[in-house]
Design a protein around this motif. Structure first.
Motif, PDB file in Angstrom:
ATOM      1  N   LYS A  43       0.851  -1.194   0.000  1.00 40.00           N
ATOM      2  CA  LYS A  43       0.000   0.000   0.000  1.00 40.00           C
ATOM      3  C   LYS A  43       0.885   1.242   0.000  1.00 40.00           C
ATOM      4  O   LYS A  43       2.022   1.206   0.454  1.00 40.00           O
ATOM      5  CB  LYS A  43      -0.889   0.015   1.248  1.00 40.00           C
ATOM      6  N   GLY A  44       0.337   2.352  -0.502  1.00 44.02           N
ATOM      7  CA  GLY A  44       1.024   3.629  -0.394  1.00 44.02           C
ATOM      8  C   GLY A  44       1.974   3.975  -1.522  1.00 44.02           C
ATOM      9  O   GLY A  44       2.568   5.047  -1.509  1.00 44.02           O
ATOM     10  N   VAL A  45       2.120   3.090  -2.504  1.00 45.87           N
ATOM     11  CA  VAL A  45       2.927   3.419  -3.679  1.00 45.87           C
ATOM     12  C   VAL A  45       2.182   2.971  -4.936  1.00 45.87           C
ATOM     13  O   VAL A  45       1.364   2.063  -4.890  1.00 45.87           O
ATOM     14  CB  VAL A  45       4.350   2.768  -3.662  1.00 45.87           C
ATOM     15  N   SER A  46       2.498   3.635  -6.051  1.00 43.83           N
ATOM     16  CA  SER A  46       1.875   3.322  -7.336  1.00 43.83           C
ATOM     17  C   SER A  46       2.934   3.331  -8.425  1.00 43.83           C
ATOM     18  O   SER A  46       4.046   3.835  -8.222  1.00 43.83           O
ATOM     19  CB  SER A  46       0.798   4.362  -7.684  1.00 43.83           C
ATOM     20  N   ILE A  47       2.566   2.824  -9.579  1.00 49.37           N
ATOM     21  CA  ILE A  47       3.458   2.839 -10.727  1.00 49.37           C
ATOM     22  C   ILE A  47       3.876   4.291 -11.005  1.00 49.37           C
ATOM     23  O   ILE A  47       3.077   5.212 -10.856  1.00 49.37           O
ATOM     24  CB  ILE A  47       2.787   2.190 -11.961  1.00 49.37           C
TER      25      ILE A  47
END
Length: 143
Positions: A43-47
């Motif tokens: 959780k908490g990061v994206s591409i």
């Protein structure tokens, strides 16, 4: 052109103190590593996010988030595998890419900053109300 590296990110399992590790493809950039696939469990990061990392026993582990990309990550858990491809096609037509995990009913969705989250959320809420899936907002990049 720089080539991909495997970046390992530790995360807590549910509300417990136990951790697991997810590996994500990343590209080395000037000030860290740019995540280059959609996370499934972290959780908490994206591409597109840029993170710092440290090497431990020959493996790269994420330390901290340095720069957000504005992308959001949603996880879908389907009631039936039959709905997976048509849902992915619909999301693609709405501007979102997705990946299927090693569990065929788990799909991770990338919502780019230019795509209206309200429209995507309305679609997700409708499918959830119909019992097609449950979804989780793993990272909302517009916040």
């Amino acid at each position: 052109m720089s080539s991909h590296v495997k970046l390992f990110i530790e995360y807590f399992i549910g509300d417990s103190k136990e951790t697991e590790t997810e590996s994500i493809w990343a590209l080395p950039v000037k000030k860290g590593y740019k995540l280059d696939n959609i996370p499934f469990y972290v959780k908490g990061v994206s591409i597109g996010d840029v993170v710092s990392a440290e090497e431990v026993d020959g493996y790269l582990y994420m330390k901290e988030l340095l720069e957000t990309s504005g992308h959001s990550t949603i996880r879908l858990w389907f009631s039936s595998e039959q709905d997976v491809q048509s849902t992915r096609d619909t999301l693609k037509s709405m501007g979102c890419s997705s990946e299927v995990s090693d569990q065929p009913r788990l799909v991770s969705v990338d919502i780019p900053p230019a795509v209206s989250y309200q429209e995507i959320r309305a679609y997700l809420d409708e499918g959830e109300a119909q019992g097609k899936w449950d979804y989780e907002e793993a990272c909302l990049g517009f916040l």
